[in-house]
Scaffold this motif. Structure first.
Motif, PDB file in Angstrom:
ATOM      1  N   ASN A   1       1.087  -1.281   0.200  1.00 35.44           N
ATOM      2  CA  ASN A   1      -0.116  -0.040  -0.212  1.00 35.44           C
ATOM      3  C   ASN A   1       0.552   1.608  -0.308  1.00 35.44           C
ATOM      4  OD1 ASN A   1      -2.903  -1.251   0.226  1.00 35.44           O
ATOM      5  ND2 ASN A   1      -2.061  -1.104   2.440  1.00 35.44           N
TER       6      ASN A   1
ATOM      7  N   ASP B   1       0.600   1.635  -6.491  1.00 34.92           N
ATOM      8  CA  ASP B   1      -0.771   0.415  -6.317  1.00 34.92           C
ATOM      9  C   ASP B   1      -1.682  -0.079  -6.318  1.00 34.92           C
ATOM     10  OD1 ASP B   1      -0.289  -3.078  -6.959  1.00 34.92           O
ATOM     11  OD2 ASP B   1      -0.853  -3.074  -4.324  1.00 34.92           O
TER      12      ASP B   1
ATOM     13  N   ASP C   1      -4.147   2.383  -8.300  1.00 34.92           N
ATOM     14  CA  ASP C   1      -5.323   1.830  -8.739  1.00 34.92           C
ATOM     15  C   ASP C   1      -5.758   0.527  -9.079  1.00 34.92           C
ATOM     16  OD1 ASP C   1      -3.506   3.235 -10.431  1.00 34.92           O
ATOM     17  OD2 ASP C   1      -2.007   1.421 -10.806  1.00 34.92           O
ATOM     18  N   SER C   2      -6.487   0.605  -7.049  1.00 33.65           N
ATOM     19  CA  SER C   2      -6.716  -0.550  -6.442  1.00 33.65           C
ATOM     20  C   SER C   2      -8.410   0.093  -6.605  1.00 33.65           C
ATOM     21  CB  SER C   2      -5.839  -1.411  -5.364  1.00 33.65           C
ATOM     22  OG  SER C   2      -6.782   0.315  -3.837  1.00 33.65           O
ATOM     23  N   TYR C   3      -8.405   1.006  -6.774  1.00 35.15           N
ATOM     24  CA  TYR C   3      -9.712   1.656  -5.939  1.00 35.15           C
ATOM     25  C   TYR C   3     -10.977   2.100  -7.327  1.00 35.15           C
ATOM     26  CZ  TYR C   3      -8.604   4.595  -1.592  1.00 35.15           C
ATOM     27  OH  TYR C   3      -8.607   4.704  -0.440  1.00 35.15           O
ATOM     28  N   GLU C   4     -11.966   1.248  -7.167  1.00 36.87           N
ATOM     29  CA  GLU C   4     -12.728   1.310  -8.802  1.00 36.87           C
ATOM     30  C   GLU C   4     -13.029   2.700  -8.600  1.00 36.87           C
ATOM     31  OE1 GLU C   4     -16.253  -1.939  -7.541  1.00 36.87           O
ATOM     32  OE2 GLU C   4     -15.281  -1.786  -5.910  1.00 36.87           O
TER      33      GLU C   4
END
Length: 392
Positions: free
Chosen positions: A32, A272, A275-278
Motif C-alpha cells: 500500500n 498499486d 489503482d485498486s480503487y474502483e
C-alpha cells in the motif's frame, strides 16, 4: 479508586508509543505505501530498512514497539495484582470496569506482540524480582489462549458504549471487535460472527460522508470503536502524523503554517494502492491527495498546492507527490503538533470483518448487506455474488 483510575490512564499511554511507529512496521511493509528516498539525509535508514525487509534485531522501531507493549502490560499487571491484594472500599461497578479495561489493554498489547514477534515471554503478574523478570518465550498458542481469556473476561466487565462517545476508553464494542479479530486470525469464524453481530446492535453507525470519519470534531463518536488519543498543545500529548506523511520541506503551502519539515516522506501511497480503487469510489479523494510543486536548484521538492488524486494525470512540467490525506485538518496552531487521533477500529472495519467472517463460514448471502453498507457509503454498486471464492 482515583489512584487506580490514574494508573489505568497510564496503561493507555503506551498505545501512543506504538501508534507513532506502527505504520513503519505495518502499512509500509505492505503493497500500500512506501517512502520517498532522501539521499541528503540518511537518518531514516532504519525506517527504510523496515519497508525494504532489510531490518535486523537492532532496528529501533522494532525495539520501540516491543518495549511499548511490555510497558503497557507491566502497568496492567500492577493494577490487576494490586486490586486483588489490597483491602479497601471500592464501588463494585468501578472495580469491574477497571479490571475489564486493564485486561482488555493487556490482551491488546499481547495481540500486537504475537502478530509481530511470534513467541514472546508471557508476563501476567507484577514482577518483583529479577528472576521472574526474564521468563522464557511462551508458545504462540499459549499467548493466544491468554489473549482470549483476558478479552473474554473483559467483555463481561466493561460497559457498553454510550453515545455521543467522548472519552476514548475501552467499551464492549472495542472488546468484542478485537476479540473477533483474534478469532478471525485463528480461522474460528463461527465465533467471530457472533461477536461482530453483537457490535452491530450497540448503536454504532457510519457517517454519511466517508471523510467525516477522520475529522477532529468526529473523533470518538458514532463510527469510532477504538482510537489512540492525542491532544495538541505543549504538554507532550500531541500527534504529528500529517508531518510524517507529507514531503520534507516547508509546510506553508500545504498546512498553512510555516515550518521546515524534516521528518516527512513516509507512508507514501503506491500506484498499486491508488489503482485498486474502483471508478467512482468516494474514499479515494478523502484518503489520498496530491501535492504539486517544483524541484529547486538544490534538487529539493518545493510544494505549491494540494490537488485531488481522482483521475490525476501528471504534468511533465510539474513535480508531484502523493500523500495520505485523511490526517489533513488545518488550521494548525503549533508546528509539528496536532490533535489527530490514530484509529484502530472503526465501525466500517466491523462491517467488513463480519462480511468476511460470514463468507468464510459459508454464509455468503448473509454477508452481502454488511459489505454493501460500506460500498454504498463509498458510492459503489452493490455486490450480488454469493459464490464464496468470488465474494472473498
Amino acid at each position: 479508586t482515583q489512584d487506580f483510575q490514574q494508573a489505568l490512564v497510564g496503561a493507555y499511554v503506551p498505545l501512543r508509543d506504538i501508534a507513532n511507529v506502527a505504520f513503519f512496521m505495518d502499512e509500509m511493509r505492505s503493497d500500500n505505501t512506501h517512502y520517498d528516498y532522501n539521499p541528503k539525509d540518511r537518518g531514516g535508514l532504519g525506517f527504510e530498512q523496515l519497508a525494504d525487509f532489510l531490518d535486523d534485531s537492532q532496528n529501533g522501531v522494532i525495539s520501540q514497539r516491543w518495549l511499548a507493549c511490555y510497558n503497557g502490560i507491566s502497568r496492567t499487571n500492577v493494577i490487576l495484582d494490586k486490586l486483588e491484594k489490597i483491602n479497601f472500599s471500592m464501588d463494585e461497578a468501578d472495580k469491574r470496569q477497571i479490571i475489564g479495561e486493564a485486561k482488555a489493554l493487556r490482551a491488546h498489547y499481547y495481540f500486537d506482540l504475537v502478530r509481530h514477534y511470534g513467541k514472546v515471554p508471557l508476563h501476567i503478574h507484577e514482577e518483583l524480582d529479577k528472576e521472574n523478570a526474564y521468563l522464557p518465550q511462551s508458545s504462540v498458542e499459549e499467548v493466544y489462549a491468554q489473549i482470549i481469556s483476558d478479552f473474554t473476561d473483559a467483555l463481561d466487565k466493561v460497559a457498553p458504549p454510550k453515545f455521543p462517545q467522548g472519552s476514548g476508553r475501552i467499551t464492549k464494542g472495542m472488546v468484542a471487535s478485537e476479540l473477533a479479530l483474534v478469532y478471525m486470525t485463528l480461522n474460528q469464524y463461527d465465533k467471530s460472527v457472533l461477536l461482530l453481530d453483537s457490535v452491530t446492535k450497540m448503536g454504532y453507525s457510519l457517517w454519511a460522508n466517508y471523510g467525516d470519519a477522520f475529522k477532529n470534531e468526529n473523533q470518538n463518536k458514532m463510527e469510532s470503536i477504538f482510537e489512540v488519543q492525542y491532544k495538541d498543545g505543549t504538554d507532550g500529548q500531541s500527534s504529528n502524523f500529517i508531518y510524517r506523511f507529507i514531503p520534507i520541506g516547508n509546510t506553508t503551502n500545504i498546512l498553512g503554517i510555516n515550518f521546515n519539515n524534516t521528518i516527512g516522506g513516509w507512508n507514501v501511497p503506491t500506484s498499486d494502492l491508488i489503482d485498486s480503487y474502483e471508478a467512482g469510489d468516494k474514499r479515494l479523494d478523502a484518503s489520498i491527495g496530491v501535492i504539486e510543486g517544483s524541484i529547486n536548484s538544490s534538487d529539493n521538492f518545493v510544494a505549491s498546492k494540494i490537488v485531488s488524486s481522482v483521475n490525476y494525470v501528471p504534468n511533465p512540467a510539474v513535480a508531484y507527490k502523493y500523500f495520505i490525506r485523511k490526517y489533513l485538518h488545518p488550521p494548525y496552531l503549533l508546528a509539528n503538533n496536532t490533535k489527530e487521533n490514530w484509529p484502530i477500529i472503526r465501525y466500517s472495519n466491523v462491517l467488513l470483518m463480519l462480511a468476511e467472517s460470514l463468507n468464510e463460514a459459508g454464509q455468503g448471502p448473509a454477508a452481502l448487506p454488511y459489505l454493501n453498507q460500506v460500498r454504498t457509503r463509498a458510492g459503489l454498486a452493490n455486490v450480488t455474488t454469493t459464490v464464496q471464492s468470488d465474494l472473498r
